[in-house]
Design an enzyme around this catalytic site. Structure first.
Site, mmCIF file in Angstrom:
data_model
loop_
_atom_site.group_PDB
_atom_site.id
_atom_site.type_symbol
_atom_site.label_atom_id
_atom_site.label_comp_id
_atom_site.label_asym_id
_atom_site.label_seq_id
_atom_site.Cartn_x
_atom_site.Cartn_y
_atom_site.Cartn_z
ATOM 1 N N ARG A 108 39.720 21.622 81.404
ATOM 2 C CA ARG A 108 40.410 20.892 82.791
ATOM 3 C C ARG A 108 41.423 20.728 83.101
ATOM 4 O O ARG A 108 41.839 19.852 83.292
ATOM 5 C CB ARG A 108 39.406 20.190 83.556
ATOM 6 C CG ARG A 108 38.181 21.602 84.168
ATOM 7 C CD ARG A 108 37.270 19.803 85.316
ATOM 8 N NE ARG A 108 35.933 20.720 85.270
ATOM 9 C CZ ARG A 108 35.033 20.780 85.405
ATOM 10 N NH1 ARG A 108 34.078 20.329 84.142
ATOM 11 N NH2 ARG A 108 33.860 21.296 85.756
ATOM 12 N N LYS A 130 56.084 25.132 87.051
ATOM 13 C CA LYS A 130 55.698 26.149 87.407
ATOM 14 C C LYS A 130 54.940 27.407 85.934
ATOM 15 O O LYS A 130 55.738 27.380 85.349
ATOM 16 C CB LYS A 130 56.580 27.500 87.806
ATOM 17 C CG LYS A 130 57.086 26.715 89.754
ATOM 18 C CD LYS A 130 58.056 27.679 90.492
ATOM 19 C CE LYS A 130 57.930 27.376 91.621
ATOM 20 N NZ LYS A 130 58.925 28.309 92.183
ATOM 21 N N GLU A 172 70.450 33.381 85.345
ATOM 22 C CA GLU A 172 70.210 32.368 85.498
ATOM 23 C C GLU A 172 70.961 31.088 86.258
ATOM 24 O O GLU A 172 71.172 30.297 86.797
ATOM 25 C CB GLU A 172 68.236 31.480 85.405
ATOM 26 C CG GLU A 172 67.504 32.363 84.866
ATOM 27 C CD GLU A 172 66.956 32.783 86.598
ATOM 28 O OE1 GLU A 172 67.173 31.418 87.751
ATOM 29 O OE2 GLU A 172 65.642 33.633 86.888
ATOM 30 N N LYS A 214 68.361 21.564 87.647
ATOM 31 C CA LYS A 214 66.649 22.081 88.262
ATOM 32 C C LYS A 214 66.498 20.999 88.489
ATOM 33 O O LYS A 214 65.535 20.451 88.639
ATOM 34 C CB LYS A 214 67.108 22.536 87.115
ATOM 35 C CG LYS A 214 65.079 23.964 88.101
ATOM 36 C CD LYS A 214 64.659 25.359 86.862
ATOM 37 C CE LYS A 214 63.077 25.415 87.592
ATOM 38 N NZ LYS A 214 62.748 26.801 87.304
ATOM 39 N N GLU A 224 57.622 23.147 95.933
ATOM 40 C CA GLU A 224 58.977 23.943 96.835
ATOM 41 C C GLU A 224 57.757 23.804 98.193
ATOM 42 O O GLU A 224 57.631 25.246 98.806
ATOM 43 C CB GLU A 224 58.310 25.218 96.542
ATOM 44 C CG GLU A 224 59.193 26.085 96.379
ATOM 45 C CD GLU A 224 59.039 27.605 95.497
ATOM 46 O OE1 GLU A 224 58.878 28.331 96.249
ATOM 47 O OE2 GLU A 224 59.564 27.258 94.047
ATOM 48 N N ARG A 228 63.475 23.126 96.727
ATOM 49 C CA ARG A 228 63.423 23.716 95.722
ATOM 50 C C ARG A 228 63.487 25.569 95.577
ATOM 51 O O ARG A 228 63.539 26.183 95.214
ATOM 52 C CB ARG A 228 61.744 23.418 95.542
ATOM 53 C CG ARG A 228 61.708 24.613 94.131
ATOM 54 C CD ARG A 228 60.325 23.378 93.388
ATOM 55 N NE ARG A 228 60.028 24.444 91.439
ATOM 56 C CZ ARG A 228 59.430 24.063 90.748
ATOM 57 N NH1 ARG A 228 58.936 22.985 90.406
ATOM 58 N NH2 ARG A 228 59.124 24.526 89.549
ATOM 59 N N ASN A 232 65.325 30.146 94.494
ATOM 60 C CA ASN A 232 64.491 31.738 94.820
ATOM 61 C C ASN A 232 65.609 32.165 94.801
ATOM 62 O O ASN A 232 65.572 33.925 94.932
ATOM 63 C CB ASN A 232 63.462 31.526 95.924
ATOM 64 C CG ASN A 232 62.284 30.727 94.869
ATOM 65 O OD1 ASN A 232 61.848 31.160 94.058
ATOM 66 N ND2 ASN A 232 61.591 30.663 95.801
ATOM 67 N N HIS A 235 65.341 35.893 93.847
ATOM 68 C CA HIS A 235 64.502 36.286 93.113
ATOM 69 C C HIS A 235 63.548 36.916 93.984
ATOM 70 O O HIS A 235 62.462 37.998 93.751
ATOM 71 C CB HIS A 235 64.119 35.225 92.178
ATOM 72 C CG HIS A 235 64.123 34.077 91.435
ATOM 73 N ND1 HIS A 235 65.593 34.046 91.371
ATOM 74 C CD2 HIS A 235 63.451 34.122 89.997
ATOM 75 C CE1 HIS A 235 66.124 34.115 90.414
ATOM 76 N NE2 HIS A 235 64.519 33.774 89.248
ATOM 77 N N HIS A 239 62.522 39.947 91.995
ATOM 78 C CA HIS A 239 60.878 40.192 91.492
ATOM 79 C C HIS A 239 60.416 41.501 91.906
ATOM 80 O O HIS A 239 59.666 42.260 90.679
ATOM 81 C CB HIS A 239 60.060 39.144 92.265
ATOM 82 C CG HIS A 239 59.779 37.936 90.955
ATOM 83 N ND1 HIS A 239 59.899 36.234 91.321
ATOM 84 C CD2 HIS A 239 61.072 37.555 89.968
ATOM 85 C CE1 HIS A 239 60.510 35.228 90.539
ATOM 86 N NE2 HIS A 239 60.919 36.020 89.840
ATOM 87 N N HIS A 249 64.052 40.627 83.632
ATOM 88 C CA HIS A 249 63.576 39.321 85.035
ATOM 89 C C HIS A 249 65.531 39.011 84.799
ATOM 90 O O HIS A 249 65.601 38.978 86.253
ATOM 91 C CB HIS A 249 63.831 38.025 83.616
ATOM 92 C CG HIS A 249 63.613 37.000 85.387
ATOM 93 N ND1 HIS A 249 62.962 37.127 86.399
ATOM 94 C CD2 HIS A 249 64.210 36.072 85.575
ATOM 95 C CE1 HIS A 249 63.043 36.178 86.954
ATOM 96 N NE2 HIS A 249 64.238 35.354 86.547
#
Length: 336
Positions: A108, A130, A172, A214, A224, A228, A232, A235, A239, A249
């Site tokens: 946990r 993330k 990026e 960032k 997000e 934020r 993207n 992306h 993606h 990527h």
């Protein structure tokens, strides 16, 4: 070594800039820490892992899946890792994503940290909390947002970085310049990959600039809900084509940014859109790809950013400024 303490809503992260991997033993209890890396990093830097508990994974996005997570968890059990254990991901974005995710669900939640070894991980993947894995062609479909306790920046790892990974990372960096930093965009236009590879001080300054850019965005919107989402840019389509066409990527995001900029030309009448494509080519990144529109569209319809029959798309108003624009899937299919 320069230390910076960064506060997020869910925790405090210590950034160690201009650091060396040898400092790791001063930051954690070596006997109660597990390093997670991949075969590429391990084979190139074996001395680093001597006398540390280490889990070595297969490299690449294809292994960023739940099966790998299950394997790591089993190995942690065998190592008798408990709630006081710290996991440290040493590698690129796949390793940081998996490490953060495993640490978030094992017993946990246990402590974790990163030592990013690629440009992409340094300026993007390791920052913001993330963590997660892919499901089939769907990128990062399972995951959490949880911050590491620290990130250690040792740029000496870049000496063994393949040229392809330099290009990936700069996609990026260019993304950040497009959405938030027109001055950095202009600076990048004056240079190229070789310049930064041969000028470590300039590279270090560029990486730090991107890390803080960032970080500032994430601090304002960790989960997000608004700003934020700008990260993207490129992306959404990127993606979709990354896993469909088994692309690196950065290359996929580069093409995604060109798509997004072309849409901005139609929707927002952006000027100088060609500058984005030119800069990407300057850093040896692709800007076009022949795709099966229906296949790409089917993946887009399951993107995490979708809402019923539309999706949030990040478009440029101008170089250095981006907006969130909701586009219907009907419109989007026509744009692909």
């Amino acid at each position: 070594m320069h230390k910076k303490l960064v506060k997020f809503n869910t925790g405090i992260v210590h950034y160690y800039f201009d650091a060396e991997i040898k400092y790791l033993g001063q930051l954690v209890d070596q006997t109660n820490t597990v390093l997670i890396t991949d075969e590429n990093v391990f084979s190139l830097h074996q001395k680093i892992f001597k006398n540390w508990n280490t889990i070595v994974l297969k490299p690449g996005e294809a292994y960023k899946i739940q099966q790998t997570v299950d394997s790591v968890v089993q190995q942690l059990i065998e190592l008798k890792a408990d709630r006081t254990t710290t996991l440290i991901g040493i590698g690129g974005g796949v390793i940081t994503d998996i490490t953060g995710y495993v640490a978030s669900i094992y017993m946990r939640g246990i402590s974790f940290a990163f030592v990013p070894t690629t440009i992409l991980a340094l300026v993007d993947a390791s920052i913001g909390g993330k963590n997660g894995v892919d499901v089939g062609v769907y990128k990062n479909m399972i995951g959490v947002i949880r911050q590491p306790s620290f990130i250690l920046y040792d740029l000496s790892f870049l000496k063994t970085l393949p040229q392809q990974e330099w290009k990936n990372g700069f996609a990026e960096i260019i993304k950040h310049a497009c959405i938030k930093d027109a001055a950095m965009f202009k600076k990048l236009e004056k240079q190229n990959l070789l310049f930064y590879q041969k000028n470590p001080l300039e590279l270090s300054a560029l990486i730090k600039r991107n890390v803080l850019l960032k970080t500032k965005i994430v601090q304002k919107d960790e989960f997000e809900k608004s700003g934020r989402k700008l990260l993207n840019f490129g992306h959404t389509i990127g993606h979709a084509i990354e896993n469909l066409y088994t692309m690196p990527h950065g290359e996929a995001i580069s093409i995604g940014m060109v798509y997004a900029t072309n849409i901005a030309e139609k929707v927002l009448k952006i000027k100088n859109a060609g500058k984005v494509s030119n800069l990407l080519q300057q850093y040896e990144l692709p800007t076009t790809l022949k795709v099966d529109r229906n296949n790409v569209f089917d993946v887009l319809k399951m993107d995490k950013k979708k809402s019923k029959d539309s999706i949030d798309f990040i478009l440029l108003e101008k170089i250095g400024s981006a907006v969130i624009h909701r586009i219907s899937f009907t419109q989007l299919k026509n744009y692909i």
